[in-house]
Design a protein around this motif. Structure first.
Motif, PDB file in Angstrom:
ATOM      1  N   ASP A 102       0.941  -1.054   0.087  1.00 19.80           N
ATOM      2  CA  ASP A 102       0.086   0.029  -0.188  1.00 19.80           C
ATOM      3  C   ASP A 102       0.938   1.200  -0.137  1.00 19.80           C
ATOM      4  O   ASP A 102       2.070   1.211   0.276  1.00 19.80           O
ATOM      5  N   TYR A 103       0.411   2.620  -0.112  1.00 23.99           N
ATOM      6  CA  TYR A 103       1.064   3.514  -0.085  1.00 23.99           C
ATOM      7  C   TYR A 103       0.066   4.592   0.348  1.00 23.99           C
ATOM      8  O   TYR A 103      -1.178   4.746   0.463  1.00 23.99           O
ATOM      9  N   VAL A 104       0.851   5.681   0.917  1.00 22.75           N
ATOM     10  CA  VAL A 104       0.153   6.961   1.718  1.00 22.75           C
ATOM     11  C   VAL A 104       1.085   8.306   1.179  1.00 22.75           C
ATOM     12  O   VAL A 104       2.033   8.251   1.186  1.00 22.75           O
ATOM     13  N   THR A 105       0.069   9.145   0.481  1.00 26.60           N
ATOM     14  CA  THR A 105       0.825  10.195  -0.080  1.00 26.60           C
ATOM     15  C   THR A 105       0.730  11.316   1.027  1.00 26.60           C
ATOM     16  O   THR A 105      -0.269  11.552   1.584  1.00 26.60           O
ATOM     17  N   LYS A 106       2.162  11.765   1.268  1.00 27.65           N
ATOM     18  CA  LYS A 106       2.190  12.953   2.163  1.00 27.65           C
ATOM     19  C   LYS A 106       1.641  14.124   1.830  1.00 27.65           C
ATOM     20  O   LYS A 106       1.638  14.509   0.404  1.00 27.65           O
ATOM     21  N   PRO A 107       0.937  15.243   2.351  1.00 25.68           N
ATOM     22  CA  PRO A 107       0.658  15.077   3.755  1.00 25.68           C
ATOM     23  C   PRO A 107      -0.384  13.943   3.892  1.00 25.68           C
ATOM     24  O   PRO A 107      -1.289  13.901   3.298  1.00 25.68           O
ATOM     25  N   PHE A 108      -0.347  13.177   5.132  1.00 23.91           N
ATOM     26  CA  PHE A 108      -1.183  12.260   5.275  1.00 23.91           C
ATOM     27  C   PHE A 108      -1.678  12.406   6.858  1.00 23.91           C
ATOM     28  O   PHE A 108      -1.567  13.062   7.731  1.00 23.91           O
ATOM     29  N   SER A 109      -3.096  11.642   6.996  1.00 25.78           N
ATOM     30  CA  SER A 109      -3.501  11.650   8.320  1.00 25.78           C
ATOM     31  C   SER A 109      -2.896  10.725   9.180  1.00 25.78           C
ATOM     32  O   SER A 109      -2.884   9.421   8.601  1.00 25.78           O
TER      33      SER A 109
END
Length: 301
Positions: A102-109
């Motif tokens: 998976d990936y999360v893009t900054k800015p993130f919660s």
């Protein structure tokens, strides 16, 4: 009595503020958290402590996150969630292609990240849990869900956790089309996420199971819907040649099977298609080979 940790998570980020925030949220959620600021340190920590999951920044000094991910996945099936400040879809897809889950893009919660950690870990643990189901088969493919082993023509396939789960799902539902939303939810248990994740893993899976990934014969694209597994004539995931509607498949000789007790007749091949019944209900005579019909016209060859 102290509650045991939910799992060990390695957080790899060269930004101390981001690393501290992520580690703090994971710690409060009940995880045992380890930290590293660069690629070599991350690999050393992973070797020393064996994390259950790695939260990995893509933009690391020296050895970048893509290379770290490659080396982590080469050492074992540890789940990886990528953190990236890049908005370029190609970079995100590249991260998935090298093995990220998976990936999360900054800015993130940070709370969303914790939920994603929970989701990926839950899926990874479910994937390694023993299952009573026997082997599943289609064409030259065989997978054993309990052993987490997949082969093609007897040769073992190097599938990631996601790819294995996707293939097993397709084999359990041959001939049925699924949307990308359905695959994301039913295969990996996600209620949110980028649909390109599914596209990437389908493409990677095709590259490992298809004879010609550019012209796939197994995993078909259903335009406007999603994807469908076509196992081929006579194939059945459990080794049976009976269709789900109870009608046996036509054997290779081309002989049409007998009508089952349900009364439902199999389709007549086009070469022997009977003439349509007129409104009177009377079926017209079918001319025999070599005999002229009643209207005097010549018989067809």
């Amino acid at each position: 009595m102290q509650t045991p940790p939910l799992g060990r998570v390695l957080v790899v980020d060269d930004d101390p503020t981001v690393a501290e925030v992520v580690a703090g949220y994971l710690d409060r959620a009940g995880y045992d958290v380890d930290r590293a600021a660069d690629g070599p340190a991350a690999l050393d920590r992973a070797d020393a402590h064996g994390p259950d999951l790695v939260v990995l920044d893509l933009m690391l000094p020296g050895m970048d996150g893509l290379e770290v991910c490659r080396r982590l996945r080469a050492r074992g099936p540890v789940p990886v969630i990528m953190l990236t400040a890049r908005g370029d879809e190609d970079e995100r897809i590249l991260g998935l292609e090298v093995g990220a889950d998976d990936y999360v893009t900054k800015p993130f919660s940070p709370r969303e990240l914790v939920l994603r950690v929970e989701s990926v870990l839950r899926r990874a643990r479910a994937a390694t849990a023993p299952k009573a189901a026997g082997p599943l088969r289609a064409a030259a493919l065989t997978i054993d869900p309990a052993a987490r082993r997949a082969t093609k023509a007897g040769l073992e396939l190097a599938l990631t956790i996601r790819e294995f789960d996707l293939l097993a799902f397709f084999l359990r539902h041959p001939g049925r089309a699924f949307s990308r939303e359905e695959l994301m939810q039913q295969v990996w248990g996600w209620d949110f996420g980028d649909l390109s994740t599914v596209t990437v893993h389908v493409r990677r899976l095709r590259g490992k199971i298809e004879d010609d990934p550019a012209a796939p014969s197994l995993i078909q694209t259903v335009w406007g819907v999603g994807y469908r597994l076509d196992p081929g004539p006579g194939s059945d995931p459990h080794g049976d040649t009976t269709r789900s509607d109870g009608v046996p498949e036509v054997p290779h000789s081309g002989r049409v099977p007998e009508v089952p007790h349900s009364g439902r007749a199999p389709e007549v091949p086009q070469s022997g298609r009977a003439p349509e019944v007129p409104h009177s209900g009377r079926v017209p005579d079918v001319p025999r080979p070599g005999r002229a019909p009643a209207d005097g016209t010549e018989p067809r060859a």
